[in-house]
Design a protein around this motif. Sequence first.
Motif, PDB file in Angstrom:
ATOM      1  N   VAL A 160       0.817  -1.212   0.000  1.00 57.80           N
ATOM      2  CA  VAL A 160       0.000   0.000   0.000  1.00 57.80           C
ATOM      3  C   VAL A 160       0.850   1.262   0.000  1.00 57.80           C
ATOM      4  O   VAL A 160       0.583   2.208  -0.753  1.00 57.80           O
ATOM      5  N   ASP A 161       1.869   1.310   0.858  1.00 58.04           N
ATOM      6  CA  ASP A 161       2.700   2.506   0.946  1.00 58.04           C
ATOM      7  C   ASP A 161       3.429   2.761  -0.370  1.00 58.04           C
ATOM      8  O   ASP A 161       3.489   3.895  -0.861  1.00 58.04           O
ATOM      9  N   SER A 162       3.980   1.717  -0.949  1.00 56.92           N
ATOM     10  CA  SER A 162       4.679   1.842  -2.228  1.00 56.92           C
ATOM     11  C   SER A 162       3.705   2.246  -3.328  1.00 56.92           C
ATOM     12  O   SER A 162       4.038   3.073  -4.189  1.00 56.92           O
ATOM     13  N   HIS A 163       2.501   1.681  -3.294  1.00 63.99           N
ATOM     14  CA  HIS A 163       1.463   2.042  -4.274  1.00 63.99           C
ATOM     15  C   HIS A 163       1.158   3.532  -4.220  1.00 63.99           C
ATOM     16  O   HIS A 163       1.072   4.201  -5.257  1.00 63.99           O
ATOM     17  N   ARG A 164       1.020   4.048  -3.009  1.00 63.45           N
ATOM     18  CA  ARG A 164       0.702   5.464  -2.852  1.00 63.45           C
ATOM     19  C   ARG A 164       1.817   6.352  -3.405  1.00 63.45           C
ATOM     20  O   ARG A 164       1.558   7.353  -4.071  1.00 63.45           O
ATOM     21  N   LYS A 165       3.052   5.983  -3.156  1.00 60.57           N
ATOM     22  CA  LYS A 165       4.189   6.778  -3.636  1.00 60.57           C
ATOM     23  C   LYS A 165       4.233   6.801  -5.169  1.00 60.57           C
ATOM     24  O   LYS A 165       4.462   7.849  -5.775  1.00 60.57           O
ATOM     25  N   TRP A 166       4.002   5.631  -5.772  1.00 62.17           N
ATOM     26  CA  TRP A 166       4.032   5.586  -7.241  1.00 62.17           C
ATOM     27  C   TRP A 166       2.851   6.341  -7.834  1.00 62.17           C
ATOM     28  O   TRP A 166       2.955   6.957  -8.897  1.00 62.17           O
ATOM     29  N   MET A 167       1.717   6.341  -7.119  1.00 67.02           N
ATOM     30  CA  MET A 167       0.558   7.097  -7.591  1.00 67.02           C
ATOM     31  C   MET A 167       0.815   8.602  -7.514  1.00 67.02           C
ATOM     32  O   MET A 167       0.377   9.360  -8.388  1.00 67.02           O
ATOM     33  N   VAL A 168       1.520   9.027  -6.477  1.00 66.27           N
ATOM     34  CA  VAL A 168       1.881  10.443  -6.370  1.00 66.27           C
ATOM     35  C   VAL A 168       2.743  10.843  -7.567  1.00 66.27           C
ATOM     36  O   VAL A 168       2.518  11.880  -8.204  1.00 66.27           O
ATOM     37  N   ARG A 169       3.718  10.001  -7.893  1.00 63.56           N
ATOM     38  CA  ARG A 169       4.601  10.286  -9.035  1.00 63.56           C
ATOM     39  C   ARG A 169       3.820  10.294 -10.343  1.00 63.56           C
ATOM     40  O   ARG A 169       4.041  11.131 -11.208  1.00 63.56           O
ATOM     41  N   SER A 170       2.897   9.350 -10.474  1.00 61.45           N
ATOM     42  CA  SER A 170       2.084   9.283 -11.686  1.00 61.45           C
ATOM     43  C   SER A 170       1.163  10.492 -11.791  1.00 61.45           C
ATOM     44  O   SER A 170       1.091  11.147 -12.838  1.00 61.45           O
ATOM     45  N   TYR A 171       0.483  10.812 -10.698  1.00 60.89           N
ATOM     46  CA  TYR A 171      -0.511  11.889 -10.736  1.00 60.89           C
ATOM     47  C   TYR A 171       0.122  13.247 -11.034  1.00 60.89           C
ATOM     48  O   TYR A 171      -0.521  14.116 -11.632  1.00 60.89           O
ATOM     49  N   ALA A 172       1.366  13.428 -10.634  1.00 57.34           N
ATOM     50  CA  ALA A 172       2.054  14.693 -10.921  1.00 57.34           C
ATOM     51  C   ALA A 172       2.073  14.969 -12.416  1.00 57.34           C
ATOM     52  O   ALA A 172       1.986  16.127 -12.855  1.00 57.34           O
ATOM     53  N   PHE A 173       2.127  13.900 -13.230  1.00 59.86           N
ATOM     54  CA  PHE A 173       2.181  14.067 -14.681  1.00 59.86           C
ATOM     55  C   PHE A 173       0.842  14.503 -15.263  1.00 59.86           C
ATOM     56  O   PHE A 173       0.774  14.912 -16.425  1.00 59.86           O
ATOM     57  N   CYS A 174      -0.232  14.439 -14.465  1.00 62.46           N
ATOM     58  CA  CYS A 174      -1.517  14.954 -14.933  1.00 62.46           C
ATOM     59  C   CYS A 174      -1.472  16.474 -15.087  1.00 62.46           C
ATOM     60  O   CYS A 174      -2.304  17.059 -15.791  1.00 62.46           O
ATOM     61  N   PHE A 175      -0.510  17.107 -14.416  1.00 61.43           N
ATOM     62  CA  PHE A 175      -0.400  18.558 -14.454  1.00 61.43           C
ATOM     63  C   PHE A 175       0.656  19.027 -15.449  1.00 61.43           C
ATOM     64  O   PHE A 175       1.020  20.210 -15.453  1.00 61.43           O
ATOM     65  N   THR A 176       1.138  18.118 -16.294  1.00 62.34           N
ATOM     66  CA  THR A 176       2.189  18.462 -17.259  1.00 62.34           C
ATOM     67  C   THR A 176       1.801  19.639 -18.141  1.00 62.34           C
ATOM     68  O   THR A 176       2.570  20.593 -18.314  1.00 62.34           O
ATOM     69  N   ASN A 177       0.607  19.583 -18.714  1.00 63.16           N
ATOM     70  CA  ASN A 177       0.190  20.646 -19.628  1.00 63.16           C
ATOM     71  C   ASN A 177       0.090  21.993 -18.918  1.00 63.16           C
ATOM     72  O   ASN A 177       0.459  23.039 -19.466  1.00 63.16           O
ATOM     73  N   LEU A 178      -0.414  21.969 -17.683  1.00 61.15           N
ATOM     74  CA  LEU A 178      -0.495  23.192 -16.887  1.00 61.15           C
ATOM     75  C   LEU A 178       0.893  23.795 -16.698  1.00 61.15           C
ATOM     76  O   LEU A 178       1.095  25.002 -16.891  1.00 61.15           O
ATOM     77  N   PHE A 179       1.853  22.950 -16.313  1.00 59.51           N
ATOM     78  CA  PHE A 179       3.206  23.443 -16.063  1.00 59.51           C
ATOM     79  C   PHE A 179       3.873  23.952 -17.342  1.00 59.51           C
ATOM     80  O   PHE A 179       4.590  24.954 -17.324  1.00 59.51           O
ATOM     81  N   ILE A 180       3.627  23.243 -18.459  1.00 60.00           N
ATOM     82  CA  ILE A 180       4.213  23.676 -19.733  1.00 60.00           C
ATOM     83  C   ILE A 180       3.750  25.082 -20.081  1.00 60.00           C
ATOM     84  O   ILE A 180       4.564  25.965 -20.415  1.00 60.00           O
ATOM     85  N   HIS A 181       2.449  25.313 -19.991  1.00 56.93           N
ATOM     86  CA  HIS A 181       1.923  26.626 -20.354  1.00 56.93           C
ATOM     87  C   HIS A 181       2.288  27.692 -19.327  1.00 56.93           C
ATOM     88  O   HIS A 181       2.437  28.867 -19.678  1.00 56.93           O
ATOM     89  N   MET A 182       2.445  27.282 -18.083  1.00 57.33           N
ATOM     90  CA  MET A 182       2.881  28.219 -17.051  1.00 57.33           C
ATOM     91  C   MET A 182       4.304  28.705 -17.344  1.00 57.33           C
ATOM     92  O   MET A 182       4.576  29.916 -17.341  1.00 57.33           O
ATOM     93  N   PHE A 183       5.210  27.759 -17.615  1.00 53.50           N
ATOM     94  CA  PHE A 183       6.590  28.117 -17.946  1.00 53.50           C
ATOM     95  C   PHE A 183       6.651  28.930 -19.243  1.00 53.50           C
ATOM     96  O   PHE A 183       7.380  29.916 -19.340  1.00 53.50           O
ATOM     97  N   THR A 184       5.883  28.483 -20.246  1.00 50.07           N
ATOM     98  CA  THR A 184       5.886  29.182 -21.533  1.00 50.07           C
ATOM     99  C   THR A 184       5.438  30.626 -21.372  1.00 50.07           C
ATOM    100  O   THR A 184       6.037  31.549 -21.948  1.00 50.07           O
TER     101      THR A 184
END
Length: 228
Positions: free
Chosen positions: A148-172
């Motif tokens: 469970v603990d490892s699952h949560r950590k990998w989900m945090v890493r995965s979910y961060a990529f849901c904000f990729t487009n937001l970050f790209i346009h923010m930096f741009t």
Amino acid sequence: MRRLQSRSKSLYLLMIVVAVVYMLYVTYVNFIHDPQAAEFLSHKTGVKRPVVVPVWLNVMYVHIVFACLAMIAGAINFSTKILSKHRKLHRVNGYVYLLSVAVVVLTSGYMAPYSTGGKINSIAFNVMNLIFMGLTVAAIVQIKRKQVDSHRKWMVRSYAFCFTNLFIHMFTFVFHNGFGIEYALSYTLGVYGALVLNFALAEFVIRFIYTRPAAIMPTGNKKNKVIA
């Protein structure tokens, strides 16, 4: 402990607010304000093959819908109340997230060769697609192993990529409008900046927010309780 729980709840609330505001913004821009993506397409440079606009637009619409669905599903599954009281919903929603990520990755893979800035960004998007899918599969594998603990950590890493487009346009926006850097270069800096920020934010949450191991403990009434 109370301070940690308060920090975790505050971060979760902030994440929800950012996700909702961004989804509303993306929906408005792409389906109401500029449904033909004329402004975005006008910035495309260094593209080696012509963009078949009707096909590209349809793929983009699918990409947006499932990106929003992944963002919603992921946010719901980080709720400890959902996990403790509605385990079946959490499990089903997890597969909705997995499916959504898969569609996002596939549609992004189609659009990658047409990336603004050319090949250097096409490569970056393909690498991010592989990482996004890999992190998500790793999270599924870990929960199948009841880690469970490892699952949560990998989900945090995965979910961060849901904000990729937001970050790209923010930096741009910052580089182009704030520093006057040419748009294509600003976009390239945004793409690679988002990749770094995704990992940095995920590790920050793991190291400073989710510092206690996650565990699922049975309560006296034989229902599952989550200790986050």
